[in-house]
Design a protein around this motif. Sequence first.
Motif, PDB file in Angstrom:
ATOM      1  N   GLU A   1       0.944  -1.271   0.043  1.00  0.00           N
ATOM      2  CA  GLU A   1      -0.021  -0.107  -0.005  1.00  0.00           C
ATOM      3  C   GLU A   1       0.755   1.117   0.008  1.00  0.00           C
ATOM      4  O   GLU A   1       0.451   1.999  -0.503  1.00  0.00           O
ATOM      5  CB  GLU A   1      -0.904  -0.038   1.190  1.00  0.00           C
ATOM      6  CG  GLU A   1      -2.055  -1.042   1.225  1.00  0.00           C
ATOM      7  CD  GLU A   1      -2.781  -1.025   2.420  1.00  0.00           C
ATOM      8  OE1 GLU A   1      -3.847  -1.582   2.113  1.00  0.00           O
ATOM      9  OE2 GLU A   1      -2.215  -0.897   3.642  1.00  0.00           O
TER      10      GLU A   1
ATOM     11  N   ARG B   1       0.911   4.149  -3.085  1.00  0.00           N
ATOM     12  CA  ARG B   1       0.550   5.689  -2.490  1.00  0.00           C
ATOM     13  C   ARG B   1       1.726   6.602  -3.167  1.00  0.00           C
ATOM     14  O   ARG B   1       1.550   7.428  -3.908  1.00  0.00           O
ATOM     15  CB  ARG B   1       0.539   5.757  -1.202  1.00  0.00           C
ATOM     16  CG  ARG B   1      -0.861   5.393  -0.442  1.00  0.00           C
ATOM     17  CD  ARG B   1      -1.034   5.963   0.915  1.00  0.00           C
ATOM     18  NE  ARG B   1       0.044   5.716   1.630  1.00  0.00           N
ATOM     19  CZ  ARG B   1      -0.096   4.667   2.661  1.00  0.00           C
ATOM     20  NH1 ARG B   1      -0.883   3.441   2.468  1.00  0.00           N
ATOM     21  NH2 ARG B   1       1.133   4.211   3.383  1.00  0.00           N
TER      22      ARG B   1
ATOM     23  N   ASP C   1      -5.799  -2.196  -5.217  1.00  0.00           N
ATOM     24  CA  ASP C   1      -6.164  -2.471  -3.871  1.00  0.00           C
ATOM     25  C   ASP C   1      -5.567  -3.519  -3.307  1.00  0.00           C
ATOM     26  O   ASP C   1      -5.248  -4.482  -3.970  1.00  0.00           O
ATOM     27  CB  ASP C   1      -7.825  -2.665  -3.937  1.00  0.00           C
ATOM     28  CG  ASP C   1      -8.315  -2.961  -2.749  1.00  0.00           C
ATOM     29  OD1 ASP C   1      -8.098  -2.584  -1.800  1.00  0.00           O
ATOM     30  OD2 ASP C   1      -9.704  -3.387  -2.730  1.00  0.00           O
ATOM     31  N   PHE C   2      -5.229  -3.524  -2.132  1.00  0.00           N
ATOM     32  CA  PHE C   2      -4.370  -4.364  -1.276  1.00  0.00           C
ATOM     33  C   PHE C   2      -5.223  -5.071  -0.093  1.00  0.00           C
ATOM     34  O   PHE C   2      -5.634  -4.305   0.616  1.00  0.00           O
ATOM     35  CB  PHE C   2      -3.063  -4.195  -1.101  1.00  0.00           C
ATOM     36  CG  PHE C   2      -2.057  -3.968  -2.264  1.00  0.00           C
ATOM     37  CD1 PHE C   2      -1.596  -5.183  -2.984  1.00  0.00           C
ATOM     38  CD2 PHE C   2      -1.799  -2.749  -2.823  1.00  0.00           C
ATOM     39  CE1 PHE C   2      -0.686  -5.112  -4.097  1.00  0.00           C
ATOM     40  CE2 PHE C   2      -1.098  -2.764  -3.998  1.00  0.00           C
ATOM     41  CZ  PHE C   2      -0.244  -3.694  -4.389  1.00  0.00           C
ATOM     42  N   ARG C   3      -5.169  -6.304  -0.014  1.00  0.00           N
ATOM     43  CA  ARG C   3      -6.216  -6.894   0.953  1.00  0.00           C
ATOM     44  C   ARG C   3      -5.438  -7.853   1.906  1.00  0.00           C
ATOM     45  O   ARG C   3      -4.891  -8.829   1.116  1.00  0.00           O
ATOM     46  CB  ARG C   3      -7.483  -7.230   0.743  1.00  0.00           C
ATOM     47  CG  ARG C   3      -8.438  -6.140   0.075  1.00  0.00           C
ATOM     48  CD  ARG C   3      -9.626  -6.686  -0.386  1.00  0.00           C
ATOM     49  NE  ARG C   3     -10.312  -5.797  -1.062  1.00  0.00           N
ATOM     50  CZ  ARG C   3     -11.544  -6.189  -1.790  1.00  0.00           C
ATOM     51  NH1 ARG C   3     -12.199  -7.408  -1.627  1.00  0.00           N
ATOM     52  NH2 ARG C   3     -11.964  -5.378  -2.767  1.00  0.00           N
TER      53      ARG C   3
END
Length: 374
Positions: A271, A275, A283-285
């Motif tokens: 993330e 940025r 999107d990272f989860r």
Amino acid sequence: MHCSYFAAERCRSCALMEQPYDEQLAAKQSHVARALDDRGDLAWLPPLVSRESGFRNKAKMVVGGTAAQPMLGILDAAGRGVDLQDCGLYTPAIHACFPVLADFISRAGLTPYDVPGRTGELKYLIVTESPDGELMLRFVLRSQESVSRIRKHLPELLAALPQLEVVSVNLHPEHKATVEGEREIVLTAQETLRMRVNGLDMYLRPQSFFQTNTEVAAALYRRARDWVTELAPASVWDLYCGVGGFALHCAAPGRDVLGIEISPEAIASAELSAREAGLEGLDFRVGDATAFAVGARQAPELVIVNPPRRGLGDELSRWLEASSVRQVIYSSCHSGSLARDLAAMPSLRPRRARLLDMFPQTRHYEVLTLLERA
């Protein structure tokens, strides 16, 4: 490549050390072709070669001997330390730091862990070098007993190794054949090591994974990026995404890219990279790759998978086979598990592949394969 340790039979880890490099590559290419059941319809790119020495960006050194005379290397069959400070596989910067670290162990009075006797504190030193020459150092300890002494002498170590950016202690109290434990204590203000690859800044935290051969890893990401660019999918999943290498390289305007990784530290790093690079659509989860895929309401057009050596496993392979996914890019470090996974998803046929020699002098390698639905 000549290795005095191999010749003296003090270390036989590099099983192909005495085999010419071109023969190593040919044997690996033949091996992976058999594993992929190449029937003549698979387009092979030329193998990507590596430097034969000085290529490993990470050293996991067992600490043996005594605090006064520490040995950094491996364990022999009796569980005693074998000093390998002159091993030619590591980068020059890592190689140069070993004598400094050995001296630090003595000055800080860190007692090496004795495996047969189950006594002592310091089990491993783990050193990682970034492409910019910065270092991360991790002390793997049996308990917190030595942490105060490491803190006391740390300013001297940082002065002796100015390229040292991140220092941490990993606590591994169990007597078991694993390198590290769950708890990490960061001792420096900086907590991440910047890994600049192909113009992208990725960030490695102490317990995150990164490929051990930076140059070959960069080529691996470029090849996957080129295939994704050509196929132009609107949606991509990067399963087992780690610190986001594939996902970050495949981001593009109008494309949704989702990375899934079990490690919260790795996701935090991914993330941060997204940025700082100003990349949109990423999107990272945190999550288990198989559980996420099986529970998802909709599949993407393309999936990238980079599983551990055990492979995808039956459940995820069967999900991919039954899904609407059109292409899979599979990065594998073990052709046996790759072959098992391919057998479980016969409608996704290998169309293109490339051997990347991530680990010269050994039988190990990385292979990147593009699968397309028949």
